[in-house]
Motif scaffolding. Sequence first.
Motif, short mmCIF file in Angstrom:
data_model
loop_
_atom_site.label_atom_id
_atom_site.label_comp_id
_atom_site.label_asym_id
_atom_site.label_seq_id
_atom_site.Cartn_x
_atom_site.Cartn_y
_atom_site.Cartn_z
N ARG A 1 0.83 -1.20 0.00
CA ARG A 1 0.00 0.00 0.00
C ARG A 1 0.87 1.26 0.00
NH1 ARG A 1 -5.24 -0.84 0.35
NH2 ARG A 1 -6.01 -2.84 1.12
N GLU A 2 0.25 2.37 -0.37
CA GLU A 2 0.95 3.64 -0.51
C GLU A 2 1.10 4.31 0.86
OE1 GLU A 2 -1.52 5.79 -3.19
OE2 GLU A 2 -0.92 4.65 -4.96
N HIS A 3 2.19 3.99 1.56
CA HIS A 3 2.44 4.58 2.88
C HIS A 3 3.82 4.14 3.32
CE1 HIS A 3 1.89 5.40 7.24
NE2 HIS A 3 1.00 6.29 6.83
N ASN B 1 4.09 -0.01 4.37
CA ASN B 1 3.72 -0.30 2.99
C ASN B 1 3.36 -1.75 2.70
OD1 ASN B 1 6.34 -1.15 3.43
ND2 ASN B 1 7.23 -0.02 1.71
N LEU C 1 -4.74 4.91 2.07
CA LEU C 1 -3.71 3.99 1.60
C LEU C 1 -4.27 3.17 0.44
CD1 LEU C 1 -3.58 4.20 4.94
CD2 LEU C 1 -1.66 2.66 4.63
N ARG D 1 -1.06 -0.96 -4.01
CA ARG D 1 -0.19 -0.94 -5.18
C ARG D 1 -0.13 -2.32 -5.83
NH1 ARG D 1 4.57 2.49 -2.32
NH2 ARG D 1 4.00 4.57 -3.05
#
Length: 342
Positions: free
Chosen positions: A95-97, A100, A310, A313
Amino acid sequence: MTVADHLINDWQQRFPLCSEPFAELGQRCGVGQERVLAEFKRMQESGSLGRIGGIWGSGAGGAALLCAFAVPPQRMEAVAALVSAHAGVNHNYEREHAYNLWFVITGADREQVAAGVSNLERACGLQALRLPMQRAYRINLGFDLQRPHADGCAARAGGQEKLHDHSRAVQTEDRALAALVEDGLPLIARPYAAWAQALGCSEAHIFAKLDHWLSQGTLRRFGVVVRHHELGFAANAMCVFDVADADVDAHAAILSQQPGVTLCYRRARAPGWPYNLYCMLHGRQRGEVLSWLEAARKAADLEQVPQTVLFSRRRFKQCGARYFRNFAELAPQALAQETVDA
């Protein structure tokens, strides 16, 4: 819609409990049993069908834990592979964080789950966020192919759930059937008869038990379990909010009912992670998910609270939760010893 679309769309919540369920579906769709079985086998091979089986309700048994690693980008592939290799892990996403890599690990009890996370921490050389669920407001991930842009969820089941409602628990003598429910129905003309033969009981006993589990909430649903990416719902966002503890239920009661919101739940905070209210949105495009989120935040009066979004990806693993089997027999033996180079 095509025959395949009807089979997916109409039978996610309640699959027929009868001796020849695929023949029953064929009659409903105006085709023969052989066509229905062929369509399900094709969907299974393509990945859009996960299984035909059950989704457990809170209190059915076992334990689950949402966890996250902050993985250096150059180590992502190796760490994700180790996490996915653990038999108890049923979801594993990038995920975008900064945190991740997000995964859910399940097991027979909290001790088994905690031990599994500790093993992964040692193997990966990382410390995990551990975020136990405290209350579920909506967990019913069904996808409507007829109105995908109006509402991502096919069937909307509201109401808060008690996480430890022991009246719903699967009894010891029923654990073998529960394991089959997790595996899913075999794609044959009389699948329940195959289960009955394996368990040494009658089909009638299986029908009665499944019906009882559904009526009391041990099973949230028993039906077609789809894989949303393969159906085109590739924009997947987890939204987290830092809400005053006394106000979570009130905000969640509204948030959980908003279009596009497929999951909504409260989790414990963790050091370095202040968020306690979560929701998931699944859509076909990022823009529509953000549009749904903006409307949901406004409706639930969450625009001013600390929050983050989030988006996923990459999906490394997605399968059904496993509560009723022994993971010690399935986990890679190298897991406790192997490490990923820093």
